[in-house]
Scaffold this active site. Structure first.
Site, PDB file in Angstrom:
ATOM      1  N   HIS A  88       0.860  -1.224  -0.130  1.00  0.00           N
ATOM      2  CA  HIS A  88      -0.134   0.071   0.018  1.00  0.00           C
ATOM      3  C   HIS A  88       0.955   1.239   0.091  1.00  0.00           C
ATOM      4  O   HIS A  88       0.921   2.052   0.646  1.00  0.00           O
ATOM      5  CB  HIS A  88      -0.915   0.039   1.300  1.00  0.00           C
ATOM      6  CG  HIS A  88      -1.968  -0.967   1.174  1.00  0.00           C
ATOM      7  ND1 HIS A  88      -2.644  -1.631   2.187  1.00  0.00           N
ATOM      8  CD2 HIS A  88      -2.681  -1.242   0.108  1.00  0.00           C
ATOM      9  CE1 HIS A  88      -3.734  -2.462   1.739  1.00  0.00           C
ATOM     10  NE2 HIS A  88      -3.801  -2.254   0.509  1.00  0.00           N
ATOM     11  N   HIS A  90      -0.468  -9.981   2.052  1.00  0.00           N
ATOM     12  CA  HIS A  90      -1.724  -9.985   2.728  1.00  0.00           C
ATOM     13  C   HIS A  90      -2.689 -11.417   2.325  1.00  0.00           C
ATOM     14  O   HIS A  90      -3.579 -11.891   2.814  1.00  0.00           O
ATOM     15  CB  HIS A  90      -2.839  -9.203   1.955  1.00  0.00           C
ATOM     16  CG  HIS A  90      -2.607  -7.778   2.454  1.00  0.00           C
ATOM     17  ND1 HIS A  90      -1.996  -7.245   3.645  1.00  0.00           N
ATOM     18  CD2 HIS A  90      -2.715  -6.607   1.665  1.00  0.00           C
ATOM     19  CE1 HIS A  90      -1.507  -5.843   3.627  1.00  0.00           C
ATOM     20  NE2 HIS A  90      -2.299  -5.583   2.247  1.00  0.00           N
ATOM     21  N   HIS A  97     -10.645  -5.579   4.568  1.00  0.00           N
ATOM     22  CA  HIS A  97      -9.301  -5.656   4.498  1.00  0.00           C
ATOM     23  C   HIS A  97      -8.912  -7.068   3.785  1.00  0.00           C
ATOM     24  O   HIS A  97      -9.443  -7.966   3.961  1.00  0.00           O
ATOM     25  CB  HIS A  97      -8.647  -5.504   5.739  1.00  0.00           C
ATOM     26  CG  HIS A  97      -6.970  -5.208   5.482  1.00  0.00           C
ATOM     27  ND1 HIS A  97      -6.103  -6.415   5.088  1.00  0.00           N
ATOM     28  CD2 HIS A  97      -6.151  -4.159   5.740  1.00  0.00           C
ATOM     29  CE1 HIS A  97      -4.909  -5.818   4.929  1.00  0.00           C
ATOM     30  NE2 HIS A  97      -5.124  -4.541   5.220  1.00  0.00           N
ATOM     31  N   GLU A 137      -6.583  -9.059   3.545  1.00  0.00           N
ATOM     32  CA  GLU A 137      -5.992 -10.070   4.364  1.00  0.00           C
ATOM     33  C   GLU A 137      -7.409 -10.821   5.126  1.00  0.00           C
ATOM     34  O   GLU A 137      -7.338 -11.880   5.156  1.00  0.00           O
ATOM     35  CB  GLU A 137      -5.154  -9.547   5.501  1.00  0.00           C
ATOM     36  CG  GLU A 137      -4.497 -10.462   6.420  1.00  0.00           C
ATOM     37  CD  GLU A 137      -3.525 -10.079   7.451  1.00  0.00           C
ATOM     38  OE1 GLU A 137      -2.930  -9.094   7.355  1.00  0.00           O
ATOM     39  OE2 GLU A 137      -3.923 -10.646   8.627  1.00  0.00           O
ATOM     40  N   THR A 166      -3.578 -10.049  11.604  1.00  0.00           N
ATOM     41  CA  THR A 166      -2.341  -9.889  12.048  1.00  0.00           C
ATOM     42  C   THR A 166      -2.182  -8.510  12.451  1.00  0.00           C
ATOM     43  O   THR A 166      -1.127  -8.404  13.420  1.00  0.00           O
ATOM     44  CB  THR A 166      -1.288 -10.279  10.896  1.00  0.00           C
ATOM     45  OG1 THR A 166      -1.379  -9.326   9.827  1.00  0.00           O
ATOM     46  CG2 THR A 166      -1.266 -11.782  10.589  1.00  0.00           C
ATOM     47  N   CYS A 191       0.700 -10.141  14.658  1.00  0.00           N
ATOM     48  CA  CYS A 191       2.271  -9.929  14.396  1.00  0.00           C
ATOM     49  C   CYS A 191       2.936  -9.055  15.398  1.00  0.00           C
ATOM     50  O   CYS A 191       2.523  -7.778  15.415  1.00  0.00           O
ATOM     51  CB  CYS A 191       1.984  -9.452  12.872  1.00  0.00           C
ATOM     52  SG  CYS A 191       3.880  -9.436  12.323  1.00  0.00           S
ATOM     53  N   ASN A 214      -1.743  -0.105   8.452  1.00  0.00           N
ATOM     54  CA  ASN A 214      -0.746  -0.049   9.568  1.00  0.00           C
ATOM     55  C   ASN A 214      -0.355   1.268   9.696  1.00  0.00           C
ATOM     56  O   ASN A 214      -0.095   1.644  10.932  1.00  0.00           O
ATOM     57  CB  ASN A 214       0.139  -1.133   9.482  1.00  0.00           C
ATOM     58  CG  ASN A 214       1.223  -0.828   8.444  1.00  0.00           C
ATOM     59  OD1 ASN A 214       2.158  -0.258   8.555  1.00  0.00           O
ATOM     60  ND2 ASN A 214       1.082  -1.492   7.326  1.00  0.00           N
ATOM     61  N   SER A 254       4.846  -0.826   5.101  1.00  0.00           N
ATOM     62  CA  SER A 254       4.758  -0.811   3.734  1.00  0.00           C
ATOM     63  C   SER A 254       5.498   0.314   3.342  1.00  0.00           C
ATOM     64  O   SER A 254       5.553   0.744   2.016  1.00  0.00           O
ATOM     65  CB  SER A 254       3.529  -0.942   3.211  1.00  0.00           C
ATOM     66  OG  SER A 254       2.511  -0.141   3.680  1.00  0.00           O
TER      67      SER A 254
END
Ligand code: SF4
Length: 295
Positions: free
Chosen positions: A40, A72, A122, A124, A159, A187, A217, A258
């Site tokens: 992203h 993802h 999302h 993911e 995550t 994560c 994120n 990212s």
């Protein structure tokens, strides 16, 4: 003026791995497509295009091509479609995301309906849900889960969620079920970025968070930092000229998982230039890191 970078900033292991796999595939000389943008970060996506990695928006348009699955992950149906259409798949799904797919499958096989904590839209989470069954539901971080009929449940998190939200969900579910199985699939890369940015924000007059506007994120980092000091989010150093207030003494930099190193370096050097300094950094290693022990 001092400018410091949060200790954990920029590409995480999963993103770094996906980019490396994509570049290796492109180096073989055949056209390579990523299903959805590899990361992203619009500027970096353009740089990857110049290296021969194009973006496809759906599996339906890909036939007999080399296809990178981004970190993802994708849905089970997309894997099947890509295979049926003769594509060669380079699976760069982050191993931590693949683990959630396997946990969801196993929970269903063991008879546990699955509740996913995450943002339902999302990619993911869309991918995770596809490995579940029709009873698999997604509950957002600020949402109340629907009433449960099941005696037992399994909770798995996207995550990038915060532990606090996972704890809240468990507290809401527990009184209504006999057995609750919880996998903490959050994560560490995400929580490390958040905690080190929060520490730096507490010792800064302004935080600049660098990353794509669509990156969840990065948006989360901005939200975390804004709890402690004025915070701005930018994609590139070009936005800085208008946004940098005068007279700031301590500037903190943070970057999402990212955000490439080059972007962080460009922003750092731009701040120095605005401040009239000529001795610019040549690599990200030249940027002072914030010592978290002092926090
Ligand atoms: S944030 Fe964690 S789970 Fe997500 S891609 Fe990066 S390393 Fe993998």
């Amino acid at each position: 003026m001092i400018v410091r970078l949060a200790k954990h900033s920029g590409f995480c292991f999963g993103v770094r791995r996906a980019i490396q796999l994509a570049i290796e595939a492109a180096d073989q000389g055949t056209p390579v497509f990523s299903l959805g943008e590899l990361i992203h970060n619009p500027q970096y996506v353009l740089e990857l295009q110049e290296k021969g990695i194009k973006v496809a928006n759906s599996a339906a348009e890909l036939h007999n091509s080399m296809v990178i699955v981004r970190s993802h992950g994708i849905t089970k149906q997309e894997y099947m479609m890509l295979e049926e259409q003769g594509n060669t798949i380079v699976d760069a799904t982050c191993p931590y995301v693949t683990k959630t797919h396997n946990l969801i499958r196993q929970a269903n096989a063991d008879g546990y309906p699955v509740v996913i904590l995450g943002d339902a839209l999302h990619p993911e989470v869309v991918g995770m849900r596809s490995f579940g069954n029709p009873d698999t539901i997604v509950v957002g971080p600020e949402e109340t889960p629907p009433a449960q009929n099941a005696k037992r449940l399994c909770v798995i998190s996207q995550t990038t969620q915060k532990l606090e939200h996972l704890n809240n969900l468990i507290r809401m579910l527990l009184p209504n079920v006999l057995e609750l199985k919880v996998y903490n699939s959050i994560c560490i890369a995400t929580s490390l970025r958040q905690s080190s940015s929060a520490c730096l924000a507490q010792d800064s007059d302004l935080m600049i968070v660098i990353g794509g506007r669509q990156s969840s994120n990065t948006k989360m980092l901005t939200k975390v930092c804004a709890q402690y000091c004025p915070t701005i989010q930018i994609e590139t150093e070009e936005e800085l000229q208008q946004l940098l207030p005068q007279g700031i003494e301590r500037i903190g930099l943070a970057a999402g998982a990212s955000t490439p190193e080059t972007r962080i370096l460009e922003v750092y050097n731009k701040i120095l230039k605005i401040n009239g300094e000529e001795d610019l950094a040549t690599s990200i290693q030249n940027i002072p890191l914030f010592k978290e022990e002092s926090c």
